[in-house]
Structure formats: C-alpha cells, structure tokens
Write a protein that holds these residues in place. Structure first.
Motif, PDB file in Angstrom:
ATOM      1  N   LYS A 355      -7.121  -3.940  42.048  1.00  0.00           N
ATOM      2  CA  LYS A 355      -6.038  -3.157  42.648  1.00  0.00           C
ATOM      3  C   LYS A 355      -6.428  -1.685  42.712  1.00  0.00           C
ATOM      4  O   LYS A 355      -7.065  -1.160  41.805  1.00  0.00           O
ATOM      5  CB  LYS A 355      -4.738  -3.310  41.851  1.00  0.00           C
ATOM      6  CG  LYS A 355      -4.136  -4.710  41.920  1.00  0.00           C
ATOM      7  CD  LYS A 355      -2.734  -4.730  41.369  1.00  0.00           C
ATOM      8  CE  LYS A 355      -1.740  -4.020  42.258  1.00  0.00           C
ATOM      9  NZ  LYS A 355      -1.581  -4.674  43.564  1.00  0.00           N
ATOM     10  N   ASP A 356      -6.018  -1.039  43.801  1.00  0.00           N
ATOM     11  CA  ASP A 356      -6.207   0.397  43.960  1.00  0.00           C
ATOM     12  C   ASP A 356      -4.898   1.070  43.570  1.00  0.00           C
ATOM     13  O   ASP A 356      -4.040   1.371  44.415  1.00  0.00           O
ATOM     14  CB  ASP A 356      -6.589   0.722  45.411  1.00  0.00           C
ATOM     15  CG  ASP A 356      -6.857   2.195  45.632  1.00  0.00           C
ATOM     16  OD1 ASP A 356      -6.741   2.968  44.655  1.00  0.00           O
ATOM     17  OD2 ASP A 356      -7.173   2.582  46.766  1.00  0.00           O
ATOM     18  N   GLU A 357      -4.734   1.285  42.249  1.00  0.00           N
ATOM     19  CA  GLU A 357      -3.467   1.806  41.749  1.00  0.00           C
ATOM     20  C   GLU A 357      -3.170   3.213  42.262  1.00  0.00           C
ATOM     21  O   GLU A 357      -2.012   3.568  42.501  1.00  0.00           O
ATOM     22  CB  GLU A 357      -3.475   1.797  40.217  1.00  0.00           C
ATOM     23  CG  GLU A 357      -3.564   0.391  39.621  1.00  0.00           C
ATOM     24  CD  GLU A 357      -3.565   0.410  38.108  1.00  0.00           C
ATOM     25  OE1 GLU A 357      -3.392   1.511  37.538  1.00  0.00           O
ATOM     26  OE2 GLU A 357      -3.745  -0.660  37.503  1.00  0.00           O
ATOM     27  N   GLU A 360      -1.326   3.558  45.476  1.00  0.00           N
ATOM     28  CA  GLU A 360       0.071   3.127  45.432  1.00  0.00           C
ATOM     29  C   GLU A 360       0.999   4.206  44.892  1.00  0.00           C
ATOM     30  O   GLU A 360       2.217   4.091  44.994  1.00  0.00           O
ATOM     31  CB  GLU A 360       0.197   1.863  44.579  1.00  0.00           C
ATOM     32  CG  GLU A 360      -0.552   0.664  45.148  1.00  0.00           C
ATOM     33  CD  GLU A 360      -0.468  -0.550  44.250  1.00  0.00           C
ATOM     34  OE1 GLU A 360       0.153  -0.445  43.162  1.00  0.00           O
ATOM     35  OE2 GLU A 360      -1.015  -1.607  44.616  1.00  0.00           O
TER      36      GLU A 360
END
Length: 439
Positions: A355-357, A360
């Motif tokens: 995930k590309d936190e 976000e």
C-alpha cells in the motif's frame, strides 16, 4: 551503559524483522549489466572501452573524469553492447555502458598485499582511488577525496557509521554479523592515514548482537572502540552520528574534517579493505530486497549494474503487485515507477510495499502543534520553512536557516496535518543553492 544520541529524531516502524535474519546470498546476474557513468558526486566517469570490446570481471571500463570522480569496473565478463543514455533510479537519463553478459564471469587477476602495514599513506590513497571506492551509504562521495583532508594531523576520530537507522534496511547488519573482521581490518587501514586518530564503531542498540561481536573483536585494540547508540532516526545522519559519538557539532558550511572527524559507511570501509588488501576494485555490494509485497525478503551480494527486476525475481517475486516501490529506505529513498533500472555503487535496498499510505493522506492546515520542531534533529522550524518555500520567499528561508536542513523527513513523518514539509524545504534548498551559484 549510556547511549550516544542527539536531540530530536523520530521512531518509525523499522520493518527490519523481514530480512535481518536472512544471510547474505551471492547473486550472479543473468541479463545485461548497465553501468551509469555518474554513480558518484563529481564529474562523470569517461569510458575507456568501445562498443564491441570484450571485457573481463575487474576490468576498468571508465576512468575518473576529474579529481572528484571515480572509475568504474566491469562486474561481469562479456561484450560492450552499447554506450548510451539509460534511466537511473532518480528518473534521469544518464550516459551508461551496457555489457552483454556472457555468463562466464571470467576475471582479471588481482594482486593481494601481504602486509598492508608496509604501505605508505600515498599508496593507500592511490589504491582506494584506483579501485573506484565511493560513499556507499547513499551520498557517493569519492572516498579518496574524503580521506585526503587539508590537515590530516588534526583528524582525531574515524567513525564507522554502523547505525543503519533507515527502516527496513539490513545490509549493513548482515555485513557486521557475517564479516566483522573485514570491517575492522578496513578501519585499521584508514587509521594508517591518520596518526592521531581513534576508530569508533557507532552501532544502534537495536543490534545488541553486533555490538557484542564488535566489542569482543576490538577489546585488545587500543585505537578502536564500539559506541552503542540510542535507536532513533536519523541516528546515522553524519552530523547526528558525529555529535552522538564525540559530542562535536558541525553545520552546513563545515565538513566533518573541520571537527576532526571522518565518517564512513560499513560497506565503504569493507570496500576499502578489499581495495587495499585484496587489490579488488568496487564491483559488488550488498542490497536488501524487502517489503510486505515481496515473497522472500533477502540480502544479496550483487554485481553492480544488475537490473533491479532480476533481484525481485530472485526474492521470489511479488505476493501482490506493490503500490509503492522505493530505492533505499522509506524516509530518504526514491520512489520508482519502474524496476527496469540498474543497481549502482550507492544502491542499498529495494523496498516494495503493498500500500502507498502516503498518497492516501489528506493534507490539512498547519495547527501550530510544534511536533515538527521537536522532531527536527537540526532544531529548525520546518513548518515556517515550508511556508517560505511554498511562497517562494528565499530571503526569509535563508534567514531561518533553511540550508541547514538535512532532508531526513522527520518533520513530514510526525506532522498531524500530513504536510509535505521535507519535500517543500528540499525543493527550496535546491532553488536557493542554484541561485547562489548563478551569482
């Protein structure tokens, strides 16, 4: 036991458990090898081979382009396929030598020095220079230049950066666990250059096994010591490491030598040993392939020039397609849009996240909480510097010491408003320095 430390810093999740217990594995490349001519700070190297030439492992393929530069050597045998621009990790197109790998790894002969203590200081420096050794912690500064300060008699400390404070990275840890003798031998070679210096191995206390191993090996060495450091990012930053181990401070206008210090990374020091003792140029380094998107996180001893995609395949490929791929660690590494990129002398890791936190996060207004000030290891006011950057106010940016920022990312990490503080400051630093050069 008191721990060396500095003011500020942060404690991100370190992620080292993914690969720290994976021993170093030799990896031989299958495909072409690409050698960018700019793998270091300073002038690009100049090719000494032509398309169609046959080359051997350890053969020089590019010579230093100036005093602040470094030669490049083939890490595989084969044929020079092209000399052309190729994409590198930061996205630039850099002139590169491409070698078609014959899979044989036929090598030139290397001449070992029986007793390095018989070498003069000039001979040691020349061997390091000729071997193409550069700072392998990421900066890529030619090591022979660093080890040639104007006043060598004033150097009192040679500090081995064994902190490895960047999350997820474990290549230095594995080197210290598996080959501590080479690290110590490299330090002793450096100390031959500085008659009044002592060697310090600065190791974060989240590596107690490394601390114990190094302490046992240096217990009878009066010029060597091990300094346990508090585990905190960016403990491995040059200024922070110098302060934590010696209590001395430097700023952006100073070099470590101005404070009587020389700082080198673990892999750099081992490369010095290999260059001086074994007569082997810099052709290999250890790279960590890790992250929760990787099937089998690992530490590989690679041939410089190997494609990142090969290393991902060697680590079992992806569990799921990663949203974020970073060359280096999550705090100071470079986000990559492709893995069809060659490794270089300064490659330390490839981090692949499911995930590309960060993408976000929703940025909101600054609430003046001061957390960025508490975290900043340089005691700056990142929120104010970012304001000046976003409004292009160069004079105030300089007045508030923006050029002292070490770009560690601690401010962005702690910001509850999720502002891109470090990125804004870094961008303004580039602008200010570019305008200074114009003047």
């Amino acid at each position: 036991m008191s721990l060396g430390t500095f003011k500020g810093g942060v404690h991100p999740y370190d992620g080292k458990e993914l690969s720290k217990d994976q021993p170093i594995t030799e990896y031989l490349p299958q495909g072409d090898l690409v050698y960018p001519l700019s793998q270091h700070i300073g002038a690009p190297a100049a090719p000494v081979v032509a398309v169609g030439d046959s080359v051997l492992v350890g053969q020089k393929i590019a010579e230093a382009g100036g005093f602040v530069s470094a030669p490049i050597y083939a890490s595989a045998s084969g044929t020079v396929k092209a000399i052309e621009p190729r994409r590198v990790v930061v996205g630039d197109m850099v002139n590169s030598i491409v070698i078609e790998n014959d899979g044989q790894f036929n090598s030139v002969e290397f001449t070992e020095v029986e007793d390095v203590t018989t070498l003069t200081k000039e001979e040691i420096i020349n061997k390091i220079k000729e071997a193409g050794v550069v700072g392998m912690g990421g900066a890529g500064f030619p090591t022979h230049v660093k080890l040639s300060p104007k006043e060598p008699d004033k150097i009192e400390y040679v500090i081995a950066n064994c902190a490895e404070c960047e999350p997820y990275l474990t290549s230095d840890y594995r080197r210290m666990m598996e080959e501590p003798d080479k690290l110590i031998a490299g330090m002793k070679i450096i100390l031959q250059l500085f008659d009044h210096a002592k060697g310090i191995f600065g190791v974060e206390d989240n590596k107690p096994d490394c601390i114990a191993k190094l302490q046992e090996l240096v217990k009878d060495e009066p010029r060597l010591s091990v300094m346990p450091l508090k585990t905190k990012y960016p403990q491995g930053g040059e200024r922070q490491l110098i302060f934590a181990t010696t209590g001395r401070s430097i700023n952006a206008k100073m070099l470590p030598a101005d404070a009587g210090c020389i700082v080198d990374n673990v892999d750099t020091i081992v490369s010095i040993y290999r260059a001086v003792k074994l007569g082997r140029p810099l052709m290999h380094r250890i790279v960590t392939i890790t992250g929760n998107a990787v099937n089998n996180p690992a530490n590989y001893n690679i041939c410089i020039g190997t494609n990142y995609s090969e290393l991902i395949d060697a680590a079992g490929g992806f569990k799921t397609q990663p949203e974020k791929i970073i060359s280096g660690g999550p705090m100071m590494g470079f986000s990559m849009w492709s893995v069809d990129i060659p490794t270089t002398k300064t490659t330390s890791a490839l981090l692949c996240m499911t995930k590309d936190e960060v993408s976000e996060f929703e940025t909101t207004a600054c609430i003046n909480c001061g957390r960025c000030v508490e975290a900043c290891p340089e005691q700056l006011v990142p929120s104010k510097l970012a304001d000046y950057s976003e409004n292009h106010v160069e004079e105030m940016f300089e007045k508030w010491y923006g050029l002292e920022c070490i770009e560690c990312g601690s401010c962005s990490f702690v910001c509850p408003a999720k502002r891109s503080l470090a990125q804004s400051i870094k961008s303004m630093k580039k602008t200010v320095l570019a305008n200074k050069r114009k003047k």
